[in-house]
Design a protein around this motif. Sequence first.
Motif, PDB file in Angstrom:
ATOM      1  N   MET D 181      37.463  41.113  33.966  1.00  0.00           N
ATOM      2  CA  MET D 181      37.722  40.852  35.386  1.00  0.00           C
ATOM      3  C   MET D 181      36.973  41.863  36.272  1.00  0.00           C
ATOM      4  N   GLY D 205      38.223  36.718  31.718  1.00  0.00           N
ATOM      5  CA  GLY D 205      38.275  36.268  33.104  1.00  0.00           C
ATOM      6  C   GLY D 205      37.709  34.873  33.209  1.00  0.00           C
ATOM      7  N   SER D 209      34.181  35.646  37.478  1.00  0.00           N
ATOM      8  CA  SER D 209      33.911  36.657  36.452  1.00  0.00           C
ATOM      9  C   SER D 209      32.538  36.411  35.844  1.00  0.00           C
ATOM     10  N   SER D 214      31.115  40.257  36.596  1.00  0.00           N
ATOM     11  CA  SER D 214      31.847  41.011  37.614  1.00  0.00           C
ATOM     12  C   SER D 214      32.253  42.383  37.079  1.00  0.00           C
TER      13      SER D 214
ATOM     14  N   THR E 221      37.891  38.776  41.309  1.00  0.00           N
ATOM     15  CA  THR E 221      38.384  38.667  39.942  1.00  0.00           C
ATOM     16  C   THR E 221      39.429  39.727  39.633  1.00  0.00           C
TER      17      THR E 221
END
Lengths: 253, 253, 253, 253, 253, 253, 253, 253
Positions: D181, D205, D209, D214, E221
């Motif tokens: 995440m 995620g 993501s 991310s 996220t």
Amino acid sequence: MNTAIAKILEALRQNDISAEEAEKRIISFYHGDLGFADIDLRRQARTAYPEVVYCAGKTLEQSLSIMKKMREHNLPVFATRASKELAEQAAAVFGEAVYHELSGTLSIGELYAEDGREGLVVVAAAGTSDLRAAWEAARTAEFFGSNVRMINDIGVAGIHRLFNRLDEIRAARAIVACAGMEGALASVIAGLVSVPVIALPTSVGYGASFGGLSALLGMLTSCAPGISVVNIDNGFGAGYQANLINRVKSNAV
Amino acid sequence: MNTAIAKILEALRQNDISAEEAEKRIISFYHGDLGFADIDLRRQARTAYPEVVYCAGKTLEQSLSIMKKMREHNLPVFATRASKELAEQAAAVFGEAVYHELSGTLSIGELYAEDGREGLVVVAAAGTSDLRAAWEAARTAEFFGSNVRMINDIGVAGIHRLFNRLDEIRAARAIVACAGMEGALASVIAGLVSVPVIALPTSVGYGASFGGLSALLGMLTSCAPGISVVNIDNGFGAGYQANLINRVKSNAV
Amino acid sequence: MNTAIAKILEALRQNDISAEEAEKRIISFYHGDLGFADIDLRRQARTAYPEVVYCAGKTLEQSLSIMKKMREHNLPVFATRASKELAEQAAAVFGEAVYHELSGTLSIGELYAEDGREGLVVVAAAGTSDLRAAWEAARTAEFFGSNVRMINDIGVAGIHRLFNRLDEIRAARAIVACAGMEGALASVIAGLVSVPVIALPTSVGYGASFGGLSALLGMLTSCAPGISVVNIDNGFGAGYQANLINRVKSNAV
Amino acid sequence: MNTAIAKILEALRQNDISAEEAEKRIISFYHGDLGFADIDLRRQARTAYPEVVYCAGKTLEQSLSIMKKMREHNLPVFATRASKELAEQAAAVFGEAVYHELSGTLSIGELYAEDGREGLVVVAAAGTSDLRAAWEAARTAEFFGSNVRMINDIGVAGIHRLFNRLDEIRAARAIVACAGMEGALASVIAGLVSVPVIALPTSVGYGASFGGLSALLGMLTSCAPGISVVNIDNGFGAGYQANLINRVKSNAV
Amino acid sequence: MNTAIAKILEALRQNDISAEEAEKRIISFYHGDLGFADIDLRRQARTAYPEVVYCAGKTLEQSLSIMKKMREHNLPVFATRASKELAEQAAAVFGEAVYHELSGTLSIGELYAEDGREGLVVVAAAGTSDLRAAWEAARTAEFFGSNVRMINDIGVAGIHRLFNRLDEIRAARAIVACAGMEGALASVIAGLVSVPVIALPTSVGYGASFGGLSALLGMLTSCAPGISVVNIDNGFGAGYQANLINRVKSNAV
Amino acid sequence: MNTAIAKILEALRQNDISAEEAEKRIISFYHGDLGFADIDLRRQARTAYPEVVYCAGKTLEQSLSIMKKMREHNLPVFATRASKELAEQAAAVFGEAVYHELSGTLSIGELYAEDGREGLVVVAAAGTSDLRAAWEAARTAEFFGSNVRMINDIGVAGIHRLFNRLDEIRAARAIVACAGMEGALASVIAGLVSVPVIALPTSVGYGASFGGLSALLGMLTSCAPGISVVNIDNGFGAGYQANLINRVKSNAV
Amino acid sequence: MNTAIAKILEALRQNDISAEEAEKRIISFYHGDLGFADIDLRRQARTAYPEVVYCAGKTLEQSLSIMKKMREHNLPVFATRASKELAEQAAAVFGEAVYHELSGTLSIGELYAEDGREGLVVVAAAGTSDLRAAWEAARTAEFFGSNVRMINDIGVAGIHRLFNRLDEIRAARAIVACAGMEGALASVIAGLVSVPVIALPTSVGYGASFGGLSALLGMLTSCAPGISVVNIDNGFGAGYQANLINRVKSNAV
Amino acid sequence: MNTAIAKILEALRQNDISAEEAEKRIISFYHGDLGFADIDLRRQARTAYPEVVYCAGKTLEQSLSIMKKMREHNLPVFATRASKELAEQAAAVFGEAVYHELSGTLSIGELYAEDGREGLVVVAAAGTSDLRAAWEAARTAEFFGSNVRMINDIGVAGIHRLFNRLDEIRAARAIVACAGMEGALASVIAGLVSVPVIALPTSVGYGASFGGLSALLGMLTSCAPGISVVNIDNGFGAGYQANLINRVKSNAV
């Protein structure tokens, strides 16, 4: 058998040199054989071509001092992304500097005299805005030993223009296809010839061109075989590769 | 002067053919001269190489019927991304089919017999996982007329392996450098040779490899001159281009 | 057992302080134990290293006033991305400011005197254009307590240059490998040493370099183990991490 | 002075060996000194660590035959991304294979017996879904010579959980911070410790993501110093680097 | 039942107006009911809030003439991305203009007098470089009716700073968490409070920050619930949304 | 003043507890005050809401055992991305499990009985394919204490459908606007209401939707104020945030 | 003047209807005039075309029940992305269903009988793999009232094939150019005709095609005017737009 | 039958021309028929429209010399991205130059006099910042033969404004919908009309607009049929395409 090492060993056996000296020479030589040597002196001997000076991101002083060092060893200089100011200073220092402003290329001395060039590289450009990259390619191929013909303004939106020049294009042993936007020129040319096409994407365009990405992706995914691609705006790389291809039998061992 | 058109005009002047017939022949000829003709019959004559069958996204039936049509015109067949099942059916139909399972390439008939091949293309692969693409390149270059040597497992993480094979690599007139992950193999080889390197990025890797993007970008932005790049996993394109380079003087007009 | 709290409680039991005072001290202490205190006074005590001043996006006034506050508490100052103008003003104010223009680093006072530094960090840079980031790394590692050696111009396009310096590289306890374009330097070095390599991608390059993305992805997906990566152009981060590694046993509890 | 070469030269001088033999030995030796040797036999001697078997993209047969070759030379085997089926076959062949299913790691033989391990590496994981990567890191660091402690479920959404384990974390000489995440765990930990943090982004995620992008970007741009990053899901790389750091003084020359 | 239409119909039935007039009024009214009216006059009545003037990409003249039109209808003006020059001209024209230079916000007249504001919005900023966006949020929320508290310099690299301000943060009915780089501040805050957090990513950072993308993806996220995100550097949007939340019961029908 | 700490101190002063005991209680309490406690028991007390079980990437066993632990402490369970199989096992174990198949949400016990819910959250979905995400949002908001109305099939391609439902939409205190493809629904709704809109992009679409990216970017860059955005397909996040907004005054201290 | 409203008002004045009834009719009418009505009954009347059923992401039941509702109102049905199974069930229910398997299009009833179609739309496809999208376009344009000609296998790699069909292409009033990979077909065609070209990129290709992105970007950045682009693989959108263009004078008011 | 060729042949048969002359004329003609001719003279004859001068990336001299050449052949000139300086020089040279500063378009001479224009193209712009692109579209459509109406400031955040202008919009035969940020205007308009909508994304916006990417993706993935898209900020392309559509029956053979 590696005769240079044999000579060192012979000198040792005859006590002309000490064991320490022999070891030192062998190590030094070995590095040289792999290319472990001073750039300026050895690269041309090793790969047939001297170092090229990429001027972007270097100060005028840095660029000039590299050039001086090369000239001291009697190496011809080829420089890319050279500013007009650098060219003027180089002319003042070296006298013989040849500057091509549109492409930003500068040469001092020659690697190949005109009659030493061989074969033909065609540099085909889609439009006027692609000319900086295209001329960088053309000048590079010429410096490194190819005859070069520039053919401009044959973008695919008016494909008749390309057909009008087809005979000239087909005379080449290697072709640089230079285009921005969708970059379709490479695909169309490669479908009409039987020699390698080096696709040179340019950053010409706006919006979804994303700085040349559209042309780059288009050239990489071309439906025509016989294309390979260089970096966006990398005229030097395209011209260098086209020259290597054109001269492949001359250069290869 | 275009003698084929001259002949048509002469036939017209002598009333051997009607004006309508002359017009039709001229139009037909003109198209032919630009390549305006049936693929199967004309491509090999036009570019020295026949059409290649890309089997991905085609049904077995579609692939087989294209092959049949080519064989009827006595054209050798080279197919890529061919499944084992297709290879078995092709063997049943054509008898002489040669299948290379690892690379998914299938050939029926030969374009060049072994003694007609010339020069040397080296295909250098970084690791075992790159072999599908590498062998596709190797088989392609061989079919289209090159002698080929495959050199595997010389990734830059243990660079001594590459040096151990350097003499073999330097014997080539064109080199395919095949690697996934960061794709540094192409840069390192190009710094050590003086012939063109065709960089073949593969989708080997995970995470930030993004399906081959890291290798592709790395190869495009290489600090070494003498590299041009093909699409990710495009072994066919790399082998085809390497062969064109290897044979550039033989093929060029 | 936490003796500071014990002391507070003892003072309470002896009625030296009130319950309210005890509560306040405990809360205050607790925050301190987690680091809940004034940055300038406590960070060096907590993590062995004082705050660093990142000058980009700060006005001259802001940067100077942070420096003043730190100096009031007798903390040595290390600043990155400092302009020449800031350096001149700092020199006027603090007298002892040491400015390194190429890397934009500025130090006032010392964290470690020269003889307090330990081990060796090597900063290896691929080319001249990478030197800003490389020197930022070198200066950072030195300020925070490492001996540092800078090795420049060993990009993989001429890999013999790297081998010539291999003994020097292998003497390090941590290595920063700094390169733009395809960033292959990190992979090649990591394959030749047995200490951690911190890969420092730079934004050097154009086109498909995408501002350092190609080098970043290449370093992240390296086929060699023993590499970890910092942000593009983040010389400070690379030098800081290399120093932490070099001093890991000295710093660790 | 390089005594191995000296010995060869001495043997030559005494005519114990011919000049040809001397040349061959010198070349062979030199390659070895740079690491120019057979992987299996030389890598452990060269870098202190044997080759690791990355099983993804290899057939069971390929993986097993590499393992066999290594065992024949008495090298301990460490394999990643190993399937349960491979583990069962390895157990049948080698008997002593130790398989850790969650992380997909397999070891045969030991590089370091338990009492040969030193220091402490902490692997901190944000949540249950990050455990495959985290355990790959933990098992790797242990195999290569570190004591390892796994701390799970300390994601920043409930930051008290991290503070509860802070003493354990601070006992490490190197920390792997493993999270998907937004990957903020690395920043928070690095702000609280004074040893290097290896950030290990995972593909945990969905949506933005983007397969771990991310977390990767977040870790690369962390506002905390003392972080370097490995590829998404690259537990092996993180554990290997953490172990190198932990043992940096033991390994360094 | 729609009484406005009923009245028109009644007027028609009583022949106070013609059928044509009735039709015209109905059409006009209907548009109004959907909001089909002049922006300046109707928006405040319709959504409780007047139009905001976004000055980027508008000339000074364009911005001023919009402001004049609004003032003629006695509407308070709130303008964002206003230059100092515009502020000076506005002050000359309207007298009462209030300019906040750091955030580039300009107000003329008040929507809510200070004692008309209600609740509390906290704007929490990670660092000094985030202040432009943070203050844009703060000023917006205040103009539209919230009491606002700005809390700065509580980035997660020194998490104790955040804990020191936790009571202040928890007093809010809506929180704007403003950060660049990895943007972890939003996750950490959301894990500690029970009111909505509006995450405001900024373009602070370099390299892999990609102009705020890393912070944006990190916030989207986040592993913590209770976060929603606005565009990069969109302080206005964050402050507007936080104010809507703070006043949700006051505004809702 | 913190009365819990005061009580501990009082107990100490009266010698009811030892100093060691007092210290331990204080530390323990302090952690609790910051949230330093067992998740299951304390989160609901701390933030008014219990932990939610995200079932994706967890085994049935893992999910069930978390649920059991929560039920042992009399906490209501809300689970997302729950499979039908998990729901059946949960029903067998807990009896009272309520499963909503379309959204994959599962609840065991209630946080708010129907008459404890307050306000109104509207979940507006553009089309049938958006319903999984939309219902996840609706079910979440309801579980955490809001009355919820679902309005479907009001995508902007036929904007009259949205106007037909406008009165219903305007009755809400918070609105979730759920759409894939270009995600324009959020902009249009936000222009017509005066309460916060939570934009929920979905991965509905193909091609240039890039898995929801087009909707996400569209919502982030909306020209309408009063929008904040959650992750692609994150119905839970949207519903949770909408509920927080709806109940902001009830929850806020 | 709006006569429908006038009639209602007249009825009211003559007391044929009550004011309440008049108000209800006016509101209802107004909604209808803007399209505020039931989709099935009104869309065809409003925009000349009925709703289309997009079957992807809908269950068989959902798709069939929409079709039933449309048939009850005597509307012709056109469905895209229909599976063979759905087609069989539709045939069982409605009898007259016409299914085109390659394109996944299904029609029940006709909007235009064959002799009601007008003009000519040409759908030009680069290769066999593009046919799904191309036929979706062709079938859509035909259903909505155009005569359609499909021209296949005219990719630019063998550009003579395109020239052979040029007369057929030039006969169209609108052209759909359908291609994957680099998508150059659209540019080449647009340079040769004087009617609008709708470029339809397909996801055909691999590697740097990135699921159709290369074709999409190439078409968007085409150097030829007269091109507009639809989403990747969106044959329906291309055919629908081409038909609107072909019939623009017939449809326009 | 191709009468031009027939005439040449007849001339040959009657010995009015030699065979060489006939061949030359035929080749020349053929090129012309495919468009193989000088751009300036033939393009207007071939596609009804003369070449357009794209001034970006051209020097003033280059642009002017192209204009001069066109004027020598009595062709009307239309230039885009023209600077004010170029316009002034053009006015000095050609006298009759008409410059529209906001859009940067310049025309010299007319292709269609006002009474030669036909139909109606509506250019609908979301906001003031979109006007450069919108006016480029409007001016282009007008020059090439359409009546044009510009409708501004109807972005979807206040959708009533669009409804107020709906009758005007519906009067068009082709509509250009011009918007930045989320670009929702195209979807909403296309849902309300029955003529083709050309979506023109602009680079208006910041942050996640990514230079127009958000608008571009939104328009490509619109849920409304009847939309096709041009490149970001490509007002010329949008206006050109809208004009082609508007005049499709007039232009088509």
